[in-house]
Write a protein that holds these residues in place. Structure first.
Motif, mmCIF file in Angstrom:
data_model
loop_
_atom_site.group_PDB
_atom_site.id
_atom_site.type_symbol
_atom_site.label_atom_id
_atom_site.label_comp_id
_atom_site.label_asym_id
_atom_site.label_seq_id
_atom_site.Cartn_x
_atom_site.Cartn_y
_atom_site.Cartn_z
ATOM 1 N N GLN A 540 0.818 -1.195 0.000
ATOM 2 C CA GLN A 540 0.000 0.000 0.000
ATOM 3 C C GLN A 540 0.869 1.269 0.000
ATOM 4 O O GLN A 540 0.560 2.255 -0.678
ATOM 5 C CB GLN A 540 -0.916 0.017 1.233
ATOM 6 C CG GLN A 540 -1.839 1.236 1.316
ATOM 7 C CD GLN A 540 -2.699 1.392 0.068
ATOM 8 O OE1 GLN A 540 -3.331 0.433 -0.392
ATOM 9 N NE2 GLN A 540 -2.712 2.595 -0.513
ATOM 10 N N GLU A 541 1.963 1.226 0.727
ATOM 11 C CA GLU A 541 2.859 2.378 0.774
ATOM 12 C C GLU A 541 3.435 2.681 -0.607
ATOM 13 O O GLU A 541 3.497 3.836 -1.024
ATOM 14 C CB GLU A 541 3.984 2.113 1.772
ATOM 15 C CG GLU A 541 4.961 3.276 1.923
ATOM 16 C CD GLU A 541 6.093 2.967 2.896
ATOM 17 O OE1 GLU A 541 7.042 3.772 2.956
ATOM 18 O OE2 GLU A 541 6.037 1.933 3.584
ATOM 19 N N THR A 543 2.122 1.832 -3.488
ATOM 20 C CA THR A 543 1.019 2.284 -4.340
ATOM 21 C C THR A 543 0.775 3.774 -4.143
ATOM 22 O O THR A 543 0.565 4.518 -5.110
ATOM 23 C CB THR A 543 -0.259 1.490 -4.020
ATOM 24 O OG1 THR A 543 -0.027 0.093 -4.254
ATOM 25 C CG2 THR A 543 -1.421 1.946 -4.900
ATOM 26 N N THR A 544 0.824 4.219 -2.904
ATOM 27 C CA THR A 544 0.645 5.648 -2.608
ATOM 28 C C THR A 544 1.764 6.470 -3.237
ATOM 29 O O THR A 544 1.512 7.523 -3.846
ATOM 30 C CB THR A 544 0.618 5.878 -1.086
ATOM 31 O OG1 THR A 544 -0.447 5.104 -0.509
ATOM 32 C CG2 THR A 544 0.418 7.353 -0.769
ATOM 33 N N LEU A 545 3.002 5.997 -3.092
ATOM 34 C CA LEU A 545 4.143 6.717 -3.662
ATOM 35 C C LEU A 545 4.066 6.796 -5.184
ATOM 36 O O LEU A 545 4.563 7.744 -5.791
ATOM 37 C CB LEU A 545 5.455 6.038 -3.252
ATOM 38 C CG LEU A 545 5.844 6.149 -1.772
ATOM 39 C CD1 LEU A 545 7.067 5.280 -1.476
ATOM 40 C CD2 LEU A 545 6.140 7.599 -1.407
ATOM 41 N N GLY A 547 1.434 7.198 -6.945
ATOM 42 C CA GLY A 547 0.256 7.937 -7.377
ATOM 43 C C GLY A 547 -0.952 7.061 -7.624
ATOM 44 O O GLY A 547 -1.777 7.352 -8.510
ATOM 45 N N GLY A 548 -1.070 5.955 -6.879
ATOM 46 C CA GLY A 548 -2.230 5.081 -6.999
ATOM 47 C C GLY A 548 -1.995 3.852 -7.850
ATOM 48 O O GLY A 548 -2.876 2.981 -7.939
ATOM 49 N N ASP A 550 -0.266 0.293 -8.411
ATOM 50 C CA ASP A 550 0.435 -0.720 -7.638
ATOM 51 C C ASP A 550 1.555 -1.329 -8.475
ATOM 52 O O ASP A 550 1.726 -1.008 -9.661
ATOM 53 C CB ASP A 550 -0.532 -1.793 -7.133
ATOM 54 C CG ASP A 550 -1.269 -2.497 -8.259
ATOM 55 O OD1 ASP A 550 -0.808 -2.436 -9.422
ATOM 56 O OD2 ASP A 550 -2.326 -3.110 -7.987
#
Length: 823
Positions: A540-541, A543-545, A547-548, A550
């Motif tokens: 999840q981290e 994926t956030t980095l 920009g969404g 994965d």
């Protein structure tokens, strides 16, 4: 007529007619530039023909030769010139001196100075700022603006611009900003992952082709001349290359116009470099790995690469690991500890005999985790604190790496630095006397760059501020603990597949702008494997980095970008043609765009670091039980052969000159005539330093030590009078080689015993004076009345006091000691 650059096409070129001959340019010069050129009384290319005489003061002969040859090449309108000078021979100062003349006397509008990475840019900026003109006494910075780029904008007033090729490419692409972190890694470390295809370049009116008149490329990886060559060729500028280790690609790029060849061997002969010797440490685990046997209730520690947290678990099966897996999959602290223990035990007896302070030492580690282990174990083995040994990498915590590096250069501590690649190339640390390799290197050129860290000369006064217990830096020692000098090397040719390239090197290549199918497909594979072994929180981290997106999405985009059918479809859309009408060139050109688009998310340093942190979170097994065994330690056979040749040359020299040099006449006399004077010994020592020997008493002493272990005392050669011991031993090999001061001490003790046997006795003050007279003879060969008014003898009370202590016996005692002690 079409203007190719202005039309956005980088495939064509235009020929610009000059005074001498036409030349290819990427695009037309801007109208305002043509007007500026037309108004000049003298063009740069014409002005170079009238450069004033070179002021040679402050330049080494090789630097003078290089500048003259370069200016001759430029006068002949040769567009590219390559200067090959050994590491440590002053390439940068040579270039700064030449650049100053081109700006001041040839009217160069602006000069670009390209470096391999950011910290070398800082070093180059300092070199420019400290340059003082021999023509008017002003510093470079007082006369001209020097700009080290930290943004993507060039100051119109700048006359010298220092930057990396990565940032320059970013500017040509029109990017507003460029993350400085992308300039930290060396292109040498990225290696084969960079690929081979030139980076596409289109005309950018904000950075026109006439921005620079000259481009100096300083010790950059060979990729500068293939991957980045279009960046260099974009500008209408002379290109000057600086290198210590030219590859055939580099020489080819410069059209074989090698204007200066100054190899390491010649630099050593000229006293510009010091020579290196190799000391090997070989252990059983280093050579062949080991096996951890699985046993019931035997719990093996496993360490998280990132957090270094430990957990314990049983082995399901025996674990056999190879030497190549050391410090990556398996960590054997006993192997590291044995190497460092051996290094410590041999340091003052074999490697640098007689020294008291640890010479400035640089240890090359495999990665940051390995550097942490080495740093901790070095501190433990030497029984020292944090200041003694410091890790200097881009991941250093606490002080900035640049601050630690400056302390390593100029302060007593740290004595030992542990690094991965930050100090491997280009970085100038003159006091370095020892390089310890705990990692292997596959590239021959990269290895030469790393070895070059030790070759630099340094004056005695500067050396003594950081290492006070040595008279001079006469050589440096490579301690090879992994067989780096024995393994096969390549010329850094790009590989067809990138399986052997670590993930951090792949991402570093992406960061500097590389894009090719091998890079994309390899990275896709790594991301796919990583996705299978990270935790949901880590997934999840990331994926956030991103920009969404994965890891599966990122990996899928990379795979699709290299798909031939997708590339043809993209080319078809770009050119508005059916697939069957596309040319191979159109397909190839269009194929680059999807790859660059798929790699674009990885330009974000936060995502790159996140991926590396996730990858590091995998565990290393710690082998704490397998004992390591020292197989061998000592200087290699090549060093022994050099010592043998040096000793033979020395003995032939004194034989050939026994009737020519006064000191040798006296030492050869039979029976031996007393009366050798300090002046005569000084003359002999000077003769040894000049051709044909070109060596020093320290080096000669070490050569005898290497050949006559047990017969040659350690710690000799430091004092001028040790030359006497060397000559006496060469004349009579049966006489042990001992420092002159030690021989004086033995004769002094014998003289005291004889005096006592004859009934003489000395008061404590008389004994103090006798000891001082003995010490003076050990360094100056004789004691005269005038000597009592100088140095330690004066501090004891001088001539008046010594006469009161000994009375009329003083002259007889002086004569006696002069004859007996200096015999």
């Amino acid at each position: 007529m079409a203007v190719p650059g202005l039309a956005g096409c980088a495939k064509e070129c235009t020929r610009l007619l000059g005074v001498a001959r036409s030349r290819e340019v990427f695009a037309f010069h801007r109208p305002e530039e043509l007007v500026r050129l037309a108004r000049l009384k003298t063009q740069v290319r014409e002005a170079m023909e009238g450069l004033p005489r070179l002021v040679e003061e402050g330049l080494w002969p090789a630097q003078i030769e290089a500048i003259r040859n370069l200016e001759k090449s430029l006068t002949q309108n040769r567009p590219r010139s390559l200067i090959q000078m050994a590491t440590g021979s002053g390439k940068t100062f040579t270039a700064v001196s030449a650049v100053y003349r081109l700006i001041k006397f040839a009217g160069a509008k602006r000069v670009l100075f390209l470096v391999d990475r950011k910290n070398l840019g800082t070093q180059t900026l300092t070199e420019f700022q400290q340059y003082v003109s021999p023509y008017n006494g002003y510093s470079f910075a007082e006369e001209y603006n020097i700009q080290h780029l930290h943004s993507n904008r060039i100051d119109e007033a700048s006359r010298v611009v220092v930057t990396t090729v990565q940032r320059l490419y970013s500017m040509l692409k029109g990017e507003e900003e460029f993350d400085e972190e992308r300039e930290e890694g060396s292109l040498f470390e990225a290696g084969p992952a960079l690929g081979d295809a030139p980076m596409p370049v289109t005309y950018n009116p904000r950075v026109p082709i006439e921005t620079f008149d000259f481009i100096v490329v300083d010790e950059c990886h060979r990729s500068i001349y293939n991957l980045w060559r279009q960046v260099l060729e974009y500008f209408d500028a002379f290109i000057i290359g600086l290198t210590a280790t030219p590859s055939k690609q580099t020489i080819g790029f410069f059209g074989s116009n090698l204007v200066m060849e100054y190899p390491h061997q010649r630099a050593v002969t000229d006293g510009v470099n010091v020579e290196g010797e190799v000391y090997r440490i070989r252990t059983k685990i280093t050579a062949g790995g080991a096996t951890l046997e699985a046993e019931p209730d035997f719990y093996v520690p496993r360490r998280d690469r990132r957090t270094r947290a430990r957990r314990y678990a049983e082995l399901n099966d025996d674990l056999t690991y190879t030497a190549n897996q050391l410090d990556r999959d398996v960590v054997s602290e006993q192997q590291i500890r044995l190497v460092m223990k051996t290094f410590r035990e041999r340091l003052f007896t074999e490697i640098f005999p007689g020294r008291k302070n640890v010479p400035k030492t640089l240890i090359f580690a495999k990665d940051d985790s390995h550097a942490d282990d080495i740093t901790r174990i070095v501190r433990e083995e030497f029984g020292k604190g944090n200041d003694f040994c410091q890790k200097i990498t881009y991941r250093t915590t606490g002080k900035k790496p640049e601050e630690l590096l400056q302390e390593f250069r100029t302060a007593f501590y740290p004595r030992i630095a542990v690094s991965v690649d930050m100090i491997a190339t280009g970085t100038d640390v003159k006091p370095l006397e020892c390089l310890l390799f705990m990692r292997n290197v596959k590239s021959a050129n990269y290895l030469e760059q790393m070895k070059g860290r030790g070759t630099r000369v340094i004056d005695k006064a500067t050396l003594n501020t950081v290492t006070p217990d040595t008279d001079a830096k006469t050589h440096f020692v490579i301690v090879d603990a992994v067989g780096v000098l024995e393994s096969d090397k390549t010329e850094s040719q790009p590989l067809e597949r990138l399986r052997s390239i670590p993930t951090d090197k792949l991402l570093q290549s992406v960061a500097v702008g590389a894009a090719n199918p091998d890079l994309a497909s390899t990275l896709a594979s790594r991301l796919s494997r990583l996705d299978k072994r990270i935790s949901p929180d880590q997934r999840q981290e990331l994926t956030t980095l991103a920009g969404g997106k994965d890891l599966k999405t990122l990996s899928g985009a990379l795979v699709e970008s290299t798909d031939p059918d997708a590339q043809v479809a993209h080319a078809s859309r770009e050119h508005g043609l059916p697939p069957e009408q596309l040319t191979d060139e159109q397909i190839q050109e269009a194929a680059e765009d999807p790859i660059r688009d798929a790699l674009r998310p990885f330009h974000d340093p936060a995502l790159r670091n996140g991926i590396l942190e996730a990858a590091r979170s995998s565990e290393q097994i710690l082998d704490e039980v397998t004992p390591d065994v020292l197989l061998e330690s000592g200087f290699d056979e090549e060093a022994t052969e050099k010592a043998r040749i040096m000793v033979a040359d020395f003995e032939q020299f004194i034989e050939d000159n026994k009737d020519e040099i006064e000191a040798l006449q006296i030492l050869y006399s039979r029976p031996y005539r007393a009366g050798l004077r300090y002046r005569q010994v000084k003359e002999l020592d000077t003769a040894i330093k000049h051709p044909p020997l070109d060596t020093s008493r320290e080096r000669l002493w070490m050569a005898y030590e290497a050949l006559e272990s047990g017969r040659a005392y350690r710690s000799g050669g430091e004092r001028l009078t040790d030359v006497i011991s060397l000559v006496k031993h060469a004349i009579d090999p049966g006489e042990p080689l001992k420092p002159f001061a030690a021989a004086v001490q033995e004769r002094y003790e014998l003289w005291l015993a004889e005096q006592q046997a004859a009934g003489a006795s000395f008061t404590p003050e008389q004994k103090q004076w006798l000891d001082a007279i003995k010490d003076h003879i050990a360094t100056s060969l004789r004691i005269e009345q005038d000597d009592f008014e100088m140095g330690d003898l004066q501090r004891l009370g001088g001539l008046g006091r010594v006469y009161r202590v000994f009375g009329e016996d003083l002259p007889k005692i002086m004569d006696d000691l002069n004859e007996r002690l200096a015999a």
